[in-house]
Write an enzyme that holds these catalytic residues in place. Structure first.
Site, PDB file in Angstrom:
ATOM      1  N   ARG A   1       4.675  -3.070   4.478  1.00 43.65           N
ATOM      2  CA  ARG A   1       5.060  -1.691   4.178  1.00 43.65           C
ATOM      3  C   ARG A   1       6.192  -1.654   3.155  1.00 43.65           C
ATOM      4  NH1 ARG A   1       3.300   3.078   5.121  1.00 43.65           N
ATOM      5  NH2 ARG A   1       1.774   2.172   6.528  1.00 43.65           N
TER       6      ARG A   1
ATOM      7  N   HIS B   1       4.572  -2.304  -0.129  1.00 46.76           N
ATOM      8  CA  HIS B   1       3.841  -1.095  -0.481  1.00 46.76           C
ATOM      9  C   HIS B   1       4.777  -0.040  -1.079  1.00 46.76           C
ATOM     10  CE1 HIS B   1       2.135   2.933   0.811  1.00 46.76           C
ATOM     11  NE2 HIS B   1       1.125   2.437   0.138  1.00 46.76           N
TER      12      HIS B   1
ATOM     13  N   SER C   1      -4.260   0.237  -1.197  1.00 50.22           N
ATOM     14  CA  SER C   1      -3.021  -0.433  -1.605  1.00 50.22           C
ATOM     15  C   SER C   1      -2.741  -1.640  -0.725  1.00 50.22           C
ATOM     16  CB  SER C   1      -1.836   0.532  -1.508  1.00 50.22           C
ATOM     17  OG  SER C   1      -2.023   1.627  -2.362  1.00 50.22           O
TER      18      SER C   1
END
Lengths: 213, 213
Positions: free
Chosen positions: A40, A43, A17
């Protein structure tokens, strides 16, 4: 597992990812010190807007990481954000995560004074004697009360993660918190949420604990 | 409260938020039966993409509401989503919310078989004897395992809320779940998350319990 989709474990999925989102971020320049947090959050949301909206006071990430290494506690404004913070990593560093939104005394005071539980829960955070990181993913009133408590000298957090989501007072509350002089990571505009708050905390936690992808 | 921002309580903020987002949705035609779900998801995310990406099997909302009124239990694939579901409303209707991701037996089985905890937690859901709503906000492997369990006749959920977020296998897993014949509410594409899963559950719960804005 289904024949059409290769079976992958969470660690591999996370790696792949991050590779995909890094590629798609492409030419968007993200300062190296912000990269772990920005990536993050993307994500967690699959929303590239955050590459543009996440704002950092100078040295905010380093300060957050330092505070966590010194045993900072995290206070969130929702049970969801609390549940999303990696409690094990935080514990390993000597900290803990709190959310006072469900506390009886908070509910009573809020009702008596006609203010939100989120505002009162920030006052309760001010009573904690640990280094503090405040992670606000929902309530603009939490950020507003926090700015007052800072001004009154009642609390001095090491870092404020200001990422409430919504349509009323959200944008304004974020601008207010960016003017308190306290280090901040803020998602400018309407977007944010408990998941984003937890993702920012976890990015800092992983950096503080030396976890790599 | 800060002088620049009027003090409002959560109920008022919610009302005003829905008024703003309804106005901004403007000409986008949303079928009346989907409105409560679509608007609550946008309220939770400030992301109007969901007006376009949320897909409903025919009658999915009515079926979800009916199941909740008949005491359906909700199983989520994250503690965050579990924390976000209005447990009190669900309890009032005779249901409860579960998440098996932290269970010892789930971790052990997943490790022994080299599969995800999310997949094993769907197997554990299949053992429950209540009418079930599965709310998946994170793990595509949960949706994939669920589709297999449905095919094998091991589980027949009343509704699947399929809103994992991410870059790997997420899009595909949502397409698979829309072909199982089970009623679904799915956020097509990469976006979704625990907050979205909880928001869909809560929209159905508020409708089932007669709560109005």
């Amino acid at each position: 597992m289904n024949g059409k989709i290769p079976c992958m474990l969470p660690g591999e999925i996370e790696k792949q990812s991050f590779a995909i989102l890094t590629e798609e971020l492409g030419q968007i320049a993200i300062p190296p010190e912000h990269e772990a947090v920005v990536k993050r959050v993307i994500h967690t949301t699959a929303d590239f807007d955050y590459a543009r909206t996440l704002c950092f006071s100078p040295g905010a990430v380093a300060e957050g990481v330092r505070a966590l290494r010194e045993g900072a506690h995290i206070v969130t404004d929702t049970q969801m954000a609390r549940a999303g913070v990696s409690a094990r990593t935080l514990q390993g560093l000597g900290g803990a995560v709190h959310c006072f939104m469900g506390d009886e005394d908070v509910a009573e005071k809020a009702k008596a004074r006609g203010v939100t539980r989120a505002a009162v829960s920030m006052e309760k955070a001010a009573e904690l004697k640990f280094p503090l990181i405040l992670a606000v993913g929902n309530a603009p009133t939490a950020l507003i009360r926090l700015s007052e408590l800072i001004e009154e000298g009642e609390i001095s957090p090491r870092l404020i993660i200001g990422v409430p989501v919504g349509f009323v007072n959200v944008v304004e509350s974020k601008e207010i918190i960016m003017n308190t002089g306290v280090p901040y990571i803020v998602a400018r505009g309407r977007k944010g949420g408990s998941g984003v708050a937890a993702a920012v905390c976890n990015a800092l936690l992983y950096e503080a604990s030396g976890r790599t992808l």
